[in-house]
Design a protein around this motif. Structure first.
Motif, PDB file in Angstrom:
ATOM      1  N   ALA A 222     -19.881 -93.024  33.387  1.00 27.06           N
ATOM      2  CA  ALA A 222     -20.658 -93.027  34.625  1.00 27.06           C
ATOM      3  C   ALA A 222     -20.447 -94.332  35.390  1.00 27.06           C
ATOM      4  CB  ALA A 222     -22.131 -92.819  34.318  1.00 27.06           C
ATOM      5  N   LYS A 223     -20.312 -95.434  34.680  1.00 27.76           N
ATOM      6  CA  LYS A 223     -20.092 -96.720  35.340  1.00 27.76           C
ATOM      7  C   LYS A 223     -18.717 -96.758  36.007  1.00 27.76           C
ATOM      8  CE  LYS A 223     -20.410-101.651  34.685  1.00 27.76           C
ATOM      9  NZ  LYS A 223     -20.981-102.714  33.884  1.00 27.76           N
ATOM     10  N   THR A 224     -17.700 -96.209  35.347  1.00 30.04           N
ATOM     11  CA  THR A 224     -16.366 -96.149  35.938  1.00 30.04           C
ATOM     12  C   THR A 224     -16.368 -95.238  37.160  1.00 30.04           C
ATOM     13  OG1 THR A 224     -15.408 -96.469  33.746  1.00 30.04           O
ATOM     14  CG2 THR A 224     -13.941 -95.664  35.461  1.00 30.04           C
ATOM     15  N   LEU A 225     -17.108 -94.137  37.087  1.00 29.79           N
ATOM     16  CA  LEU A 225     -17.210 -93.211  38.211  1.00 29.79           C
ATOM     17  C   LEU A 225     -17.830 -93.904  39.423  1.00 29.79           C
ATOM     18  CD1 LEU A 225     -16.807 -90.288  39.138  1.00 29.79           C
ATOM     19  CD2 LEU A 225     -19.069 -89.792  38.243  1.00 29.79           C
ATOM     20  N   LYS A 226     -18.833 -94.730  39.178  1.00 24.69           N
ATOM     21  CA  LYS A 226     -19.478 -95.483  40.250  1.00 24.69           C
ATOM     22  C   LYS A 226     -18.481 -96.447  40.903  1.00 24.69           C
ATOM     23  CE  LYS A 226     -23.559 -98.416  40.858  1.00 24.69           C
ATOM     24  NZ  LYS A 226     -24.685 -99.051  40.166  1.00 24.69           N
ATOM     25  N   THR A 227     -17.646 -97.084  40.085  1.00 22.32           N
ATOM     26  CA  THR A 227     -16.640 -98.006  40.600  1.00 22.32           C
ATOM     27  C   THR A 227     -15.576 -97.259  41.401  1.00 22.32           C
ATOM     28  OG1 THR A 227     -17.008 -99.425  38.682  1.00 22.32           O
ATOM     29  CG2 THR A 227     -14.999 -99.805  39.943  1.00 22.32           C
ATOM     30  N   LEU A 228     -15.175 -96.075  40.923  1.00 20.26           N
ATOM     31  CA  LEU A 228     -14.189 -95.269  41.647  1.00 20.26           C
ATOM     32  C   LEU A 228     -14.725 -94.852  43.015  1.00 20.26           C
ATOM     33  CD1 LEU A 228     -12.860 -92.977  38.783  1.00 20.26           C
ATOM     34  CD2 LEU A 228     -11.644 -94.851  39.879  1.00 20.26           C
ATOM     35  N   LYS A 229     -16.001 -94.481  43.063  1.00 17.90           N
ATOM     36  CA  LYS A 229     -16.612 -94.114  44.344  1.00 17.90           C
ATOM     37  C   LYS A 229     -16.654 -95.315  45.286  1.00 17.90           C
ATOM     38  CE  LYS A 229     -19.550 -90.328  42.797  1.00 17.90           C
ATOM     39  NZ  LYS A 229     -20.928 -89.858  42.597  1.00 17.90           N
ATOM     40  N   LYS A 230     -16.941 -96.483  44.736  1.00 14.88           N
ATOM     41  CA  LYS A 230     -17.027 -97.702  45.540  1.00 14.88           C
ATOM     42  C   LYS A 230     -15.690 -98.025  46.202  1.00 14.88           C
ATOM     43  CE  LYS A 230     -17.812-102.652  44.947  1.00 14.88           C
ATOM     44  NZ  LYS A 230     -18.145-103.692  43.969  1.00 14.88           N
ATOM     45  N   HIS A 231     -14.589 -97.822  45.462  1.00 13.64           N
ATOM     46  CA  HIS A 231     -13.257 -98.141  45.973  1.00 13.64           C
ATOM     47  C   HIS A 231     -12.556 -96.936  46.589  1.00 13.64           C
ATOM     48  CE1 HIS A 231     -13.374-102.215  44.468  1.00 13.64           C
ATOM     49  NE2 HIS A 231     -13.812-101.759  43.299  1.00 13.64           N
ATOM     50  N   ASN A 232     -13.297 -95.824  46.758  1.00 15.65           N
ATOM     51  CA  ASN A 232     -12.793 -94.620  47.420  1.00 15.65           C
ATOM     52  C   ASN A 232     -11.522 -94.084  46.752  1.00 15.65           C
ATOM     53  OD1 ASN A 232     -12.971 -92.581  49.251  1.00 15.65           O
ATOM     54  ND2 ASN A 232     -11.917 -93.679  50.875  1.00 15.65           N
ATOM     55  N   LEU A 233     -11.543 -93.951  45.423  1.00 15.80           N
ATOM     56  CA  LEU A 233     -10.383 -93.472  44.680  1.00 15.80           C
ATOM     57  C   LEU A 233     -10.551 -92.048  44.163  1.00 15.80           C
ATOM     58  CD1 LEU A 233      -9.569 -96.694  42.654  1.00 15.80           C
ATOM     59  CD2 LEU A 233      -8.366 -95.807  44.643  1.00 15.80           C
ATOM     60  N   LEU A 234     -11.646 -91.391  44.522  1.00 17.15           N
ATOM     61  CA  LEU A 234     -11.854 -90.012  44.090  1.00 17.15           C
ATOM     62  C   LEU A 234     -11.153 -89.062  45.049  1.00 17.15           C
ATOM     63  CD1 LEU A 234     -15.607 -90.122  43.086  1.00 17.15           C
ATOM     64  CD2 LEU A 234     -13.634 -90.166  41.589  1.00 17.15           C
ATOM     65  N   ALA A 235     -10.626 -87.975  44.495  1.00 12.13           N
ATOM     66  CA  ALA A 235      -9.911 -86.999  45.332  1.00 12.13           C
ATOM     67  C   ALA A 235     -10.885 -86.075  46.034  1.00 12.13           C
ATOM     68  CB  ALA A 235      -8.955 -86.188  44.472  1.00 12.13           C
TER      69      ALA A 235
ATOM     70  N   GLN B 126     -18.247 -88.240  32.287  1.00  8.95           N
ATOM     71  CA  GLN B 126     -18.303 -87.290  33.394  1.00  8.95           C
ATOM     72  C   GLN B 126     -16.881 -86.882  33.757  1.00  8.95           C
ATOM     73  OE1 GLN B 126     -21.353 -86.426  34.584  1.00  8.95           O
ATOM     74  NE2 GLN B 126     -22.268 -87.855  33.137  1.00  8.95           N
ATOM     75  N   LYS B 127     -16.720 -85.639  34.214  1.00  2.00           N
ATOM     76  CA  LYS B 127     -15.413 -85.190  34.694  1.00  2.00           C
ATOM     77  C   LYS B 127     -15.244 -85.647  36.132  1.00  2.00           C
ATOM     78  CE  LYS B 127     -15.313 -81.086  31.829  1.00  2.00           C
ATOM     79  NZ  LYS B 127     -15.466 -79.634  31.798  1.00  2.00           N
ATOM     80  N   ALA B 128     -14.073 -86.193  36.441  1.00  6.44           N
ATOM     81  CA  ALA B 128     -13.806 -86.655  37.797  1.00  6.44           C
ATOM     82  C   ALA B 128     -12.358 -86.353  38.148  1.00  6.44           C
ATOM     83  CB  ALA B 128     -14.061 -88.151  37.913  1.00  6.44           C
ATOM     84  N   THR B 129     -12.110 -86.096  39.416  1.00  7.68           N
ATOM     85  CA  THR B 129     -10.758 -85.897  39.914  1.00  7.68           C
ATOM     86  C   THR B 129     -10.378 -87.134  40.711  1.00  7.68           C
ATOM     87  OG1 THR B 129     -11.196 -83.531  40.075  1.00  7.68           O
ATOM     88  CG2 THR B 129      -9.263 -84.356  41.216  1.00  7.68           C
TER      89      THR B 129
ATOM     90  N   GLU C 193      -0.371 -90.988  42.627  1.00  7.09           N
ATOM     91  CA  GLU C 193       0.766 -91.037  43.554  1.00  7.09           C
ATOM     92  C   GLU C 193       1.270 -89.641  43.901  1.00  7.09           C
ATOM     93  OE1 GLU C 193       1.369 -92.532  40.318  1.00  7.09           O
ATOM     94  OE2 GLU C 193       0.240 -94.292  40.958  1.00  7.09           O
ATOM     95  N   ASN C 194       1.240 -88.736  42.917  1.00  9.57           N
ATOM     96  CA  ASN C 194       1.799 -87.398  43.131  1.00  9.57           C
ATOM     97  C   ASN C 194       0.718 -86.323  43.238  1.00  9.57           C
ATOM     98  OD1 ASN C 194       1.006 -87.606  40.532  1.00  9.57           O
ATOM     99  ND2 ASN C 194       2.904 -86.925  39.604  1.00  9.57           N
ATOM    100  N   GLY C 195      -0.444 -86.657  43.751  1.00 12.93           N
ATOM    101  CA  GLY C 195      -1.499 -85.662  43.922  1.00 12.93           C
ATOM    102  C   GLY C 195      -2.810 -86.133  43.342  1.00 12.93           C
ATOM    103  N   SER C 196      -3.411 -85.275  42.511  1.00 14.90           N
ATOM    104  CA  SER C 196      -4.685 -85.630  41.897  1.00 14.90           C
ATOM    105  C   SER C 196      -4.679 -85.209  40.435  1.00 14.90           C
ATOM    106  CB  SER C 196      -5.840 -84.958  42.636  1.00 14.90           C
ATOM    107  OG  SER C 196      -5.692 -83.562  42.593  1.00 14.90           O
ATOM    108  N   GLN C 197      -5.543 -85.842  39.654  1.00 14.61           N
ATOM    109  CA  GLN C 197      -5.609 -85.578  38.222  1.00 14.61           C
ATOM    110  C   GLN C 197      -7.068 -85.595  37.786  1.00 14.61           C
ATOM    111  OE1 GLN C 197      -3.471 -88.394  35.855  1.00 14.61           O
ATOM    112  NE2 GLN C 197      -3.781 -87.273  33.963  1.00 14.61           N
ATOM    113  N   ARG C 198      -7.416 -84.679  36.882  1.00 16.26           N
ATOM    114  CA  ARG C 198      -8.779 -84.604  36.371  1.00 16.26           C
ATOM    115  C   ARG C 198      -8.879 -85.420  35.085  1.00 16.26           C
ATOM    116  NH1 ARG C 198     -12.322 -79.127  36.274  1.00 16.26           N
ATOM    117  NH2 ARG C 198     -14.296 -80.206  36.477  1.00 16.26           N
TER     118      ARG C 198
END
Length: 64
Positions: free
Chosen positions: A51-64, A34-37, A41-46
């Motif tokens: 899907a499992k990594t995306l779920k973990t990123l959402k859990k730790h509030n790391l999505l832009a 999946q594409k995720a932003t 440190e210097n902004g955001s990156q796409r």
């Protein structure tokens, strides 16, 4: 583009598909990319992540 998670490095798995007669042929199980932003440190990156990594990123509030 390689079918690989850009954060974890998770890639496709290979194996056999089997019929009831036990015939086999090679196949691949691709990663659900999946594409995720994400925040950096210097902004955001796409990035392309599984899907499992995306779920973990959402859990730790790391999505832009």
């Amino acid at each position: 583009m390689a079918k690989r998670d850009q954060l974890t490095g998770k890639g496709p798995l290979s194996g056999n598909t089997r019929s009831h007669a036990m015939n086999h042929s090679k196949r691949r199980w691709n990663v659900n990319l999946q594409k995720a932003t994400i925040k950096t440190e210097n902004g955001s990156q796409r990035v392309l992540v599984s899907a499992k990594t995306l779920k973990t990123l959402k859990k730790h509030n790391l999505l832009a």
